[in-house]
Design a protein around this motif. Structure first.
Motif, PDB file in Angstrom:
ATOM      1  N   GLU A  40       4.486   7.748   3.268  1.00  0.00           N
ATOM      2  CA  GLU A  40       5.938   7.897   3.078  1.00  0.00           C
ATOM      3  C   GLU A  40       6.230   9.039   2.109  1.00  0.00           C
ATOM      4  O   GLU A  40       7.099   9.870   2.353  1.00  0.00           O
ATOM      5  CB  GLU A  40       6.542   6.593   2.547  1.00  0.00           C
ATOM      6  N   TRP A  57       9.199  -3.458   0.443  1.00  0.00           N
ATOM      7  CA  TRP A  57       8.136  -3.797   1.390  1.00  0.00           C
ATOM      8  C   TRP A  57       6.858  -4.269   0.687  1.00  0.00           C
ATOM      9  O   TRP A  57       5.765  -4.121   1.220  1.00  0.00           O
ATOM     10  CB  TRP A  57       7.787  -2.572   2.239  1.00  0.00           C
ATOM     11  N   GLU A 102       4.323  -6.044   2.737  1.00  0.00           N
ATOM     12  CA  GLU A 102       4.186  -5.525   4.105  1.00  0.00           C
ATOM     13  C   GLU A 102       3.017  -4.545   4.165  1.00  0.00           C
ATOM     14  O   GLU A 102       3.108  -3.439   3.642  1.00  0.00           O
ATOM     15  CB  GLU A 102       5.483  -4.826   4.535  1.00  0.00           C
ATOM     16  N   PRO A 103       1.903  -4.942   4.808  1.00  0.00           N
ATOM     17  CA  PRO A 103       0.736  -4.051   4.867  1.00  0.00           C
ATOM     18  C   PRO A 103       0.972  -2.781   5.698  1.00  0.00           C
ATOM     19  O   PRO A 103       0.263  -1.793   5.513  1.00  0.00           O
ATOM     20  CB  PRO A 103      -0.359  -4.917   5.494  1.00  0.00           C
ATOM     21  N   ALA A 104       1.991  -2.768   6.566  1.00  0.00           N
ATOM     22  CA  ALA A 104       2.262  -1.576   7.383  1.00  0.00           C
ATOM     23  C   ALA A 104       2.870  -0.440   6.557  1.00  0.00           C
ATOM     24  O   ALA A 104       2.793   0.719   6.952  1.00  0.00           O
ATOM     25  CB  ALA A 104       3.199  -1.926   8.536  1.00  0.00           C
ATOM     26  N   PHE A 105       3.465  -0.766   5.400  1.00  0.00           N
ATOM     27  CA  PHE A 105       4.052   0.278   4.554  1.00  0.00           C
ATOM     28  C   PHE A 105       2.951   1.004   3.798  1.00  0.00           C
ATOM     29  O   PHE A 105       2.163   0.400   3.078  1.00  0.00           O
ATOM     30  CB  PHE A 105       5.070  -0.314   3.572  1.00  0.00           C
ATOM     31  N   ALA A 106       2.899   2.322   3.971  1.00  0.00           N
ATOM     32  CA  ALA A 106       1.893   3.151   3.302  1.00  0.00           C
ATOM     33  C   ALA A 106       2.619   4.118   2.370  1.00  0.00           C
ATOM     34  O   ALA A 106       3.151   5.133   2.821  1.00  0.00           O
ATOM     35  CB  ALA A 106       1.057   3.900   4.332  1.00  0.00           C
TER      36      ALA A 106
END
Length: 164
Positions: free
Chosen positions: A27, A16, A19-23
């Motif tokens: 996680e 990801w 992908e800015p939504a992946f933190a």
């Protein structure tokens, strides 16, 4: 020092990476909490023996700690355990057969059954609750008292935000 979750997060971060939504920190924290709970659940299962099950313990536990004076109806137990009344009946049959509870018709309302722990039931619950406490303490033994206090404060902050 890295743990298995670091490897998990690194794999996802590579997948990801744009992908800015992946933190990654979210996680990592959530995956670690799940792993810790899974470890505790497995260790808890290992302490039960002699035909006494986790379900038996949970039923006895709810009876011992519920808001009534160490007595409840099967319906109250089913609600507290979040199981069906049929499931509670089956559990109560096992506990009754083992001499851990009594079931009596309520003198004021013959349609109600009152469930109470016996002395043997209280002793069984006491035995297993302390074994469970030892498992919990072992799970968090890597943390100092101050770190546990800090962890509780952080988890409280998260829980309060979810309870709003």
């Amino acid at each position: 020092m890295e743990d298995s979750v670091d490897h998990h997060v690194a794999r996802w971060a590579g997948f990801w990476k744009n992908e800015p939504a992946f933190a990654p920190e979210v996680e990592g924290a959530l995956t670690r909490m799940k792993f810790i709970q899974r470890w505790i659940d497995r260790a808890d299962l290992a302490i039960f023996n002699d035909g006494f099950t986790v379900q038996d313990y949970k039923t006895l536990h709810v009876l011992m700690v519920q808001p009534w004076p160490t007595e409840a109806t099967p319906a109250q137990l089913a609600e507290a355990l979040n199981v069906t009344r049929a499931a509670v009946t089956s559990r109560l049959d096992r506990l009754d057969e083992a001499g851990l509870i009594t079931r009596q018709i309520d003198g004021a309302d013959r349609r109600r059954v009152i469930v109470r722990p016996t002395q043997k039931g209280r002793e069984m619950w006491n035995n297993y609750i302390f074994k469970g406490m030892a498992v919990d303490q072992r799970a968090l033994a890597a943390l100092s008292h101050e770190e546990l206090t800090q962890l509780n404060a952080l988890l409280r902050k998260v829980l309060l935000s979810l309870e709003e």
